[in-house]
Scaffold this active site. Sequence first.
Site, PDB file in Angstrom:
ATOM      1  N   GLY A  44       0.821  -1.203   0.000  1.00 26.77           N
ATOM      2  CA  GLY A  44       0.000   0.000   0.000  1.00 26.77           C
ATOM      3  C   GLY A  44       0.854   1.251   0.000  1.00 26.77           C
ATOM      4  N   CYS A  45       0.305   2.322   0.499  1.00 30.48           N
ATOM      5  CA  CYS A  45       0.988   3.612   0.527  1.00 30.48           C
ATOM      6  C   CYS A  45       2.351   3.500   1.214  1.00 30.48           C
ATOM      7  CB  CYS A  45       0.116   4.629   1.273  1.00 30.48           C
ATOM      8  SG  CYS A  45       0.938   6.179   1.639  1.00 30.48           S
TER       9      CYS A  45
END
Length: 217
Positions: A44-45
Amino acid sequence: MNRYLLLILSFFLINCNGQEKKTKPLTNQKMDKNNLEYATLAGGCFWCVESCFHMLKGVDSVISGYSGGHKDNPTYEEVCTGTTGHAEVVQIAFDPKVISYKQLLEVFWFLHNPTTLNRQGNDIGTQYRSSIFYHSEKQKQEAEESLKESEAKQEWNGKYVTEIVPFEKFWSAEAYHQGYYNDNPTQPYCSAVVGPKIQKFKKHFGELGWLNEKVAN
């Protein structure tokens, strides 16, 4: 979806219910910077995971960047379109005598949900996919074993969709992404998502003795 436009995110925060604590503390021996190995992980981020990996004993550096795509020298704006094939990743330089690759993977499973395809919370797109880019056949084998173990223990509910693929190239993200949370803790996404995740991480791995003393509390 652009993370800057998210207004209500707290209910999408990582849920680690059911995770079993690992009891093996990390060694306190001095890091050997002449024999570092590398791990490249996408969960993810990259703002969310970079800060956490920085806190582990045996980790020399963590760089946010992009891997897995077809575009050379991609920009953040290009990666955000989802058309480059790249994922947001962190590349970790670590001393295997202090922290093992499989221990890094235990942290990796803790920090993101490996059962959601091309998504982490409200961050949606192939750039947010769950991926392990292995640097050797040994890493590939350990990654496959670690995935099976975590899935069998039901550390997350559902089937894991994490891809395990060979590492090819790593492109460092722009300078302002490096250490982003430390520089911008009050930015809305950071305060709503990254900060709470870091606190859960510090509590869990601090109790296991995996963190540097200066960040254990």
